[in-house]
Design a protein around this motif. Structure first.
Motif, PDB file in Angstrom:
ATOM      1  N   TRP A 117      -1.999  57.565  96.601  1.00 18.52           N
ATOM      2  CA  TRP A 117      -2.915  57.078  97.633  1.00 18.52           C
ATOM      3  C   TRP A 117      -4.355  57.340  97.218  1.00 18.52           C
ATOM      4  O   TRP A 117      -5.075  58.132  97.863  1.00 18.52           O
ATOM      5  N   PRO A 118      -4.834  56.702  96.161  1.00 17.62           N
ATOM      6  CA  PRO A 118      -6.195  56.982  95.685  1.00 17.62           C
ATOM      7  C   PRO A 118      -7.282  56.600  96.690  1.00 17.62           C
ATOM      8  O   PRO A 118      -8.413  57.084  96.581  1.00 17.62           O
ATOM      9  N   GLU A 119      -6.937  55.768  97.675  1.00 14.53           N
ATOM     10  CA  GLU A 119      -7.943  55.322  98.641  1.00 14.53           C
ATOM     11  C   GLU A 119      -8.224  56.364  99.725  1.00 14.53           C
ATOM     12  O   GLU A 119      -9.201  56.226 100.476  1.00 14.53           O
ATOM     13  N   LYS A 120      -7.432  57.417  99.825  1.00 18.60           N
ATOM     14  CA  LYS A 120      -7.622  58.409 100.885  1.00 18.60           C
ATOM     15  C   LYS A 120      -8.881  59.227 100.642  1.00 18.60           C
ATOM     16  O   LYS A 120      -9.252  59.511  99.503  1.00 18.60           O
ATOM     17  N   ASN A 121      -9.510  59.620 101.744  1.00 15.03           N
ATOM     18  CA  ASN A 121     -10.723  60.424 101.647  1.00 15.03           C
ATOM     19  C   ASN A 121     -10.426  61.910 101.496  1.00 15.03           C
ATOM     20  O   ASN A 121     -11.251  62.667 100.984  1.00 15.03           O
ATOM     21  N   SER A 122      -9.277  62.347 101.975  1.00 19.97           N
ATOM     22  CA  SER A 122      -8.917  63.759 101.908  1.00 19.97           C
ATOM     23  C   SER A 122      -7.465  63.900 101.466  1.00 19.97           C
ATOM     24  O   SER A 122      -6.604  63.106 101.878  1.00 19.97           O
ATOM     25  N   PHE A 123      -7.223  64.889 100.655  1.00 24.89           N
ATOM     26  CA  PHE A 123      -5.859  65.159 100.184  1.00 24.89           C
ATOM     27  C   PHE A 123      -5.402  66.543 100.624  1.00 24.89           C
ATOM     28  O   PHE A 123      -4.478  67.100 100.048  1.00 24.89           O
ATOM     29  N   ALA A 124      -6.060  67.086 101.656  1.00 23.96           N
ATOM     30  CA  ALA A 124      -5.608  68.353 102.227  1.00 23.96           C
ATOM     31  C   ALA A 124      -4.199  68.158 102.767  1.00 23.96           C
ATOM     32  O   ALA A 124      -3.878  67.114 103.363  1.00 23.96           O
ATOM     33  N   LEU A 125      -3.351  69.159 102.590  1.00 26.50           N
ATOM     34  CA  LEU A 125      -1.942  69.011 102.940  1.00 26.50           C
ATOM     35  C   LEU A 125      -1.755  68.693 104.417  1.00 26.50           C
ATOM     36  O   LEU A 125      -0.965  67.803 104.776  1.00 26.50           O
ATOM     37  N   GLY A 126      -2.473  69.391 105.286  1.00 24.82           N
ATOM     38  CA  GLY A 126      -2.328  69.139 106.709  1.00 24.82           C
ATOM     39  C   GLY A 126      -2.703  67.719 107.094  1.00 24.82           C
ATOM     40  O   GLY A 126      -2.031  67.085 107.922  1.00 24.82           O
ATOM     41  N   GLU A 127      -3.754  67.211 106.491  1.00 24.79           N
ATOM     42  CA  GLU A 127      -4.188  65.844 106.804  1.00 24.79           C
ATOM     43  C   GLU A 127      -3.200  64.818 106.258  1.00 24.79           C
ATOM     44  O   GLU A 127      -2.975  63.775 106.884  1.00 24.79           O
ATOM     45  N   LEU A 128      -2.618  65.090 105.100  1.00 24.81           N
ATOM     46  CA  LEU A 128      -1.602  64.175 104.564  1.00 24.81           C
ATOM     47  C   LEU A 128      -0.384  64.123 105.480  1.00 24.81           C
ATOM     48  O   LEU A 128       0.183  63.055 105.711  1.00 24.81           O
ATOM     49  N   VAL A 129       0.032  65.284 105.993  1.00 24.78           N
ATOM     50  CA  VAL A 129       1.170  65.325 106.909  1.00 24.78           C
ATOM     51  C   VAL A 129       0.890  64.478 108.145  1.00 24.78           C
ATOM     52  O   VAL A 129       1.738  63.689 108.588  1.00 24.78           O
ATOM     53  N   ARG A 130      -0.326  64.596 108.691  1.00 25.79           N
ATOM     54  CA  ARG A 130      -0.683  63.799 109.867  1.00 25.79           C
ATOM     55  C   ARG A 130      -0.781  62.313 109.532  1.00 25.79           C
ATOM     56  O   ARG A 130      -0.262  61.470 110.258  1.00 25.79           O
ATOM     57  N   ASP A 131      -1.440  61.985 108.425  1.00 22.23           N
ATOM     58  CA  ASP A 131      -1.624  60.578 108.054  1.00 22.23           C
ATOM     59  C   ASP A 131      -0.294  59.867 107.813  1.00 22.23           C
ATOM     60  O   ASP A 131      -0.155  58.668 108.077  1.00 22.23           O
ATOM     61  N   LEU A 132       0.684  60.606 107.267  1.00 21.66           N
ATOM     62  CA  LEU A 132       1.977  60.004 106.939  1.00 21.66           C
ATOM     63  C   LEU A 132       2.967  60.093 108.096  1.00 21.66           C
ATOM     64  O   LEU A 132       4.124  59.691 107.955  1.00 21.66           O
ATOM     65  N   GLY A 133       2.523  60.640 109.229  1.00 19.13           N
ATOM     66  CA  GLY A 133       3.401  60.721 110.389  1.00 19.13           C
ATOM     67  C   GLY A 133       4.579  61.655 110.207  1.00 19.13           C
ATOM     68  O   GLY A 133       5.682  61.383 110.708  1.00 19.13           O
ATOM     69  N   LEU A 134       4.370  62.765 109.505  1.00 16.37           N
ATOM     70  CA  LEU A 134       5.464  63.681 109.194  1.00 16.37           C
ATOM     71  C   LEU A 134       5.468  64.928 110.073  1.00 16.37           C
ATOM     72  O   LEU A 134       6.261  65.840 109.827  1.00 16.37           O
ATOM     73  N   GLU A 135       4.639  64.961 111.094  1.00 19.63           N
ATOM     74  CA  GLU A 135       4.544  66.176 111.908  1.00 19.63           C
ATOM     75  C   GLU A 135       5.856  66.499 112.616  1.00 19.63           C
ATOM     76  O   GLU A 135       6.276  67.657 112.664  1.00 19.63           O
ATOM     77  N   ASP A 136       6.519  65.475 113.191  1.00 16.80           N
ATOM     78  CA  ASP A 136       7.796  65.712 113.874  1.00 16.80           C
ATOM     79  C   ASP A 136       8.867  66.165 112.888  1.00 16.80           C
ATOM     80  O   ASP A 136       9.683  67.050 113.200  1.00 16.80           O
ATOM     81  N   ASP A 137       8.881  65.563 111.689  1.00 20.76           N
ATOM     82  CA  ASP A 137       9.837  65.991 110.668  1.00 20.76           C
ATOM     83  C   ASP A 137       9.604  67.443 110.290  1.00 20.76           C
ATOM     84  O   ASP A 137      10.548  68.214 110.071  1.00 20.76           O
ATOM     85  N   LEU A 138       8.332  67.817 110.197  1.00 12.54           N
ATOM     86  CA  LEU A 138       8.004  69.184 109.829  1.00 12.54           C
ATOM     87  C   LEU A 138       8.457  70.174 110.895  1.00 12.54           C
ATOM     88  O   LEU A 138       9.016  71.222 110.576  1.00 12.54           O
ATOM     89  N   ARG A 139       8.274  69.826 112.155  1.00 14.57           N
ATOM     90  CA  ARG A 139       8.707  70.711 113.247  1.00 14.57           C
ATOM     91  C   ARG A 139      10.222  70.849 113.289  1.00 14.57           C
ATOM     92  O   ARG A 139      10.755  71.922 113.591  1.00 14.57           O
ATOM     93  N   ARG A 140      10.948  69.751 112.991  1.00  8.80           N
ATOM     94  CA  ARG A 140      12.404  69.828 112.967  1.00  8.80           C
ATOM     95  C   ARG A 140      12.878  70.694 111.815  1.00  8.80           C
ATOM     96  O   ARG A 140      13.832  71.461 111.935  1.00  8.80           O
ATOM     97  N   ALA A 141      12.215  70.556 110.660  1.00  8.87           N
ATOM     98  CA  ALA A 141      12.625  71.322 109.487  1.00  8.87           C
ATOM     99  C   ALA A 141      12.246  72.800 109.616  1.00  8.87           C
ATOM    100  O   ALA A 141      12.984  73.675 109.155  1.00  8.87           O
ATOM    101  N   LEU A 142      11.091  73.061 110.263  1.00  7.32           N
ATOM    102  CA  LEU A 142      10.603  74.429 110.397  1.00  7.32           C
ATOM    103  C   LEU A 142      10.277  74.688 111.868  1.00  7.32           C
ATOM    104  O   LEU A 142       9.118  74.612 112.273  1.00  7.32           O
ATOM    105  N   PRO A 143      11.273  74.998 112.674  1.00 11.66           N
ATOM    106  CA  PRO A 143      11.024  75.252 114.098  1.00 11.66           C
ATOM    107  C   PRO A 143      10.003  76.372 114.283  1.00 11.66           C
ATOM    108  O   PRO A 143      10.043  77.386 113.602  1.00 11.66           O
ATOM    109  N   GLY A 144       9.094  76.153 115.215  1.00  6.87           N
ATOM    110  CA  GLY A 144       8.066  77.158 115.473  1.00  6.87           C
ATOM    111  C   GLY A 144       6.856  77.025 114.595  1.00  6.87           C
ATOM    112  O   GLY A 144       5.908  77.813 114.705  1.00  6.87           O
ATOM    113  N   PHE A 145       6.830  76.020 113.707  1.00  4.74           N
ATOM    114  CA  PHE A 145       5.676  75.827 112.813  1.00  4.74           C
ATOM    115  C   PHE A 145       4.456  75.424 113.628  1.00  4.74           C
ATOM    116  O   PHE A 145       4.541  74.562 114.492  1.00  4.74           O
TER     117      PHE A 145
END
Length: 199
Positions: free
Chosen positions: A171-199
């Motif tokens: 994704w060279p067009e992205k302005n930020s490659f911070a991990l938290g922002e990538l998780v939000r941009d890719l819509g992975l927050e729910d997956d992350l919560r399921r994989a790591l409860p309490g995150f």
């Protein structure tokens, strides 16, 4: 007369006698210290698919950068993946006498009281070795993880996949490659919560 053919590159190393792999009497390839490669790190996947590849994601949090002192870890987290599902988690605070900088506390929220009674990183060698051996290691900006793992000389862990480099390539067009922002941009927050409860 015909010019000699150029030397063929294999990977990034020119094929010559000095780069030939060492083998034992049974013809098995040797790795660092004269031991078989399988004793230290997994074979490269070759035709293996991503789900078939054993991964260990690793992340350290640090006490922050302070002038005149070496950066030290204050937390380690490891997640093992099998068939693209998290199969095991491990995390621990890491004790250090070095103060945690205000800037670091603002990033990860770890304070000195969290480290009371925590083990030092070298004390976790048996657990870390058991989790990381014979796996591909994944880290977001792996330089920090590589540096802190030097607490275990000649550990032989790897090979490595740096998701920071991967994300910049995909994704060279992205302005930020911070991990938290990538998780939000890719819509992975729910997956992350399921994989790591309490995150």
């Amino acid at each position: 007369p015909r010019a000699p053919a150029p030397t063929r590159r294999v990977g990034w190393v020119l094929p010559c006698a000095s780069t030939r792999p060492r083998t034992d009497r049974q013809g098995k390839r040797l790795f660092r210290g004269g031991a078989p490669r399988s004793a230290y790190s997994p074979r490269r996947p070759g035709r293996m698919t991503v789900p078939e590849t054993p991964f260990a994601a690793i992340d350290f949090e640090s006490a922050g950068i302070r002038r005149g002192s070496t950066e030290v870890p204050v937390q380690i987290g490891i997640a093992l993946m099998h068939q693209l599902e998290i199969s095991e988690n491990f995390g621990s605070f890491l004790f250090t006498e070095q103060p945690i900088t205000w800037a670091a506390q603002k990033v990860h929220g770890i304070c000195p009281n969290d480290l009371a009674g925590a083990p030092r990183l070298p004390e976790l060698w048996p657990k870390v070795h058991d989790l990381l051996r014979n796996r591909w290691l994944v880290a977001h900006g792996s330089a920090t993880e590589r540096r802190f793992l030097r607490a275990f000389p000649f550990h032989g862990f790897g090979p490595w996949v740096d998701t920071l480099k991967v994300s910049r390539a995909v994704w060279p067009e992205k302005n930020s490659f911070a991990l938290g922002e990538l998780v939000r941009d890719l819509g992975l927050e729910d997956d992350l919560r399921r994989a790591l409860p309490g995150f």
